[in-house]
Design a protein around this motif. Structure first.
Motif, PDB file in Angstrom:
ATOM      1  N   ARG A 200      40.106  46.725  36.660  1.00  0.00           N
ATOM      2  CA  ARG A 200      40.016  48.186  36.674  1.00  0.00           C
ATOM      3  C   ARG A 200      39.475  48.730  35.359  1.00  0.00           C
ATOM      4  N   LEU A 201      39.915  48.146  34.251  1.00  0.00           N
ATOM      5  CA  LEU A 201      39.407  48.584  32.948  1.00  0.00           C
ATOM      6  C   LEU A 201      37.919  48.289  32.819  1.00  0.00           C
ATOM      7  N   ARG A 202      37.498  47.127  33.301  1.00  0.00           N
ATOM      8  CA  ARG A 202      36.072  46.785  33.298  1.00  0.00           C
ATOM      9  C   ARG A 202      35.261  47.824  34.083  1.00  0.00           C
ATOM     10  N   LEU A 203      35.760  48.170  35.258  1.00  0.00           N
ATOM     11  CA  LEU A 203      35.069  49.155  36.092  1.00  0.00           C
ATOM     12  C   LEU A 203      34.968  50.507  35.395  1.00  0.00           C
ATOM     13  N   MET A 204      35.924  50.793  34.502  1.00  0.00           N
ATOM     14  CA  MET A 204      35.914  52.044  33.750  1.00  0.00           C
ATOM     15  C   MET A 204      35.041  51.951  32.491  1.00  0.00           C
ATOM     16  N   GLY A 205      34.430  50.768  32.280  1.00  0.00           N
ATOM     17  CA  GLY A 205      33.530  50.602  31.146  1.00  0.00           C
ATOM     18  C   GLY A 205      34.169  50.009  29.911  1.00  0.00           C
ATOM     19  N   GLU A 206      35.421  49.557  30.009  1.00  0.00           N
ATOM     20  CA  GLU A 206      36.114  48.973  28.863  1.00  0.00           C
ATOM     21  C   GLU A 206      35.736  47.502  28.718  1.00  0.00           C
ATOM     22  N   ARG A 207      36.026  46.930  27.533  1.00  0.00           N
ATOM     23  CA  ARG A 207      35.667  45.557  27.234  1.00  0.00           C
ATOM     24  C   ARG A 207      36.859  44.818  26.632  1.00  0.00           C
ATOM     25  N   CYS A 208      36.772  43.477  26.640  1.00  0.00           N
ATOM     26  CA  CYS A 208      37.824  42.630  26.081  1.00  0.00           C
ATOM     27  C   CYS A 208      37.198  41.575  25.186  1.00  0.00           C
TER      28      CYS A 208
END
Length: 349
Positions: A200-208
């Protein structure tokens, strides 16, 4: 010598019948070169007395939160995250042994990557320190997650770079980001909830970012059992739920045949063993709550910022990598831009 300033982070440990393992984890936290803001221990109504004999002396602002029932890993972490005061929340399993410079290395990574909202630690097998336990969570375009590098030689430890998402056993996530995303999906109870949140965070444009020198030794599945009915059933159920809930329409249509074939392969290879029944039960539970999953999907897809093409750039396309559970770590976006090199990229549409 000047004492390093505390790192503005709340460490959260969820305990359920952790025996002596959780005290060992706390003792390792006491030896950290950099202190966190606080340590929150959530006890899910343990019956083994592990919460009653905890020694919290030497831990900053340590609090024991006792639950009346076993809420599961997902909900218990959500409860603690809402009470946490740190800029970052760091999830730590009770069967882990964070090395003395672990928190220091995570803090340094957060300073070096100011735009990144989650970080993954390097997990080493506590029983055999020459073996990897994980290098961040990976995700296949066919909808199957795995812990990168699990069971591989420590010599295969990748350099710092980007990975799909952090393993929940040692994840660091900006608290505001965690809460804005709604935290973990509490219907998962445990298993795959970290991949679901990372997706979900990836879909929101976040990265790890995977941080190879932030090392934690892990007694993997020491409490629940790696191949128990509980583990396989919930793992199967939540894996399918994660895939159906989060995968954008085009990627879902194109990957569905591969997902079905891989699921059949896992089931057929388990026939004759108790694991087959656990897989059937997990699939049955996943389809039994399909209506709820589709309602959640609608909300997730409404919030996403990435297209099918963009999100699959953070996934592995190699069946060999999935089969061997190899690490999937690539140069961080800013590193690629500086070097002008090719590789997976994530952009906001």
């Amino acid at each position: 010598m000047k004492t390093p300033a505390p790192f503005d982070a709340s460490i959260i440990i969820v305990n359920y019948n952790g025996g002596d393992l959780i005290q060992a984890a706390l003792d390792h936290l006491k030896r950290q070169r950099v202190s966190p803001t606080e340590v929150l221990i959530v006890d899910n109504n343990s019956t083994d007395g592990s919460a009653d004999r905890l020694d919290l002396d030497g831990l900053p602002r340590a609090r024991l939160l006792r639950m009346d029932d076993n809420l599961g890993f997902a909900k218990a972490n959500n409860v603690a995250a809402k009470q946490a005061v740190g800029e970052w929340i760091i999830l730590l399993n009770p069967d882990t042994e964070p090395q003395a410079d672990w928190l220091e290395k995570l803090a340094d990574a957060a300073r070096r990557h100011p735009g990144v909202t989650s970080f993954a630690s390097a997990q080493i097998d506590a029983g055999d320190t020459s073996v990897l336990d994980g290098t961040g969570d990976c995700y296949s375009v066919f909808g199957f997650p795995w812990r990168g590098g699990f069971g591989a030689s420590k010599t295969d430890l990748p350099e710092e770079g980007e990975c799909f998402s952090p393993c929940g056993a040692t994840a660091m996530i900006r608290r505001e980001t965690f809460l804005d995303a709604g935290g973990f999906d509490e219907s998962f109870f445990c298993y795959c909830e970290d991949v679901d949140l990372g997706y979900r965070l990836r879909l929101m444009g976040e990265r790890c970012i995977f941080v190879p020198d932030a090392i934690v030794r892990h007694h993997g599945s020491a409490i629940t059992g790696r191949m128990s009915d509980f583990t396989v059933r919930l793992g199967t159920r939540n894996r399918l739920t994660t895939y159906l809930k989060n995968t954008p329409p085009l990627a879902l249509v194109l990957s569905m045949p591969g997902h079905v074939l891989l699921t059949l392969y896992l089931y057929i290879s388990a026939i004759g063993r108790p694991r087959a029944q656990s897989i059937r039960r997990g699939l049955g539970e996943a389809f039994g709550r399909l209506g709820d999953t589709m309602r959640s999907r609608k909300a997730v897809q409404k919030q996403r910022k990435l297209s099918s093409v963009e999100i699959t750039k953070a996934m592995s396309w190699s069946p060999f990598t999935l089969h061997r559970r190899k690490p999937h770590v690539w140069p961080a976006t800013e590193d690629r831009e500086l070097a002008g090199s090719a590789g997976p990229s994530i952009s906001r549409s």
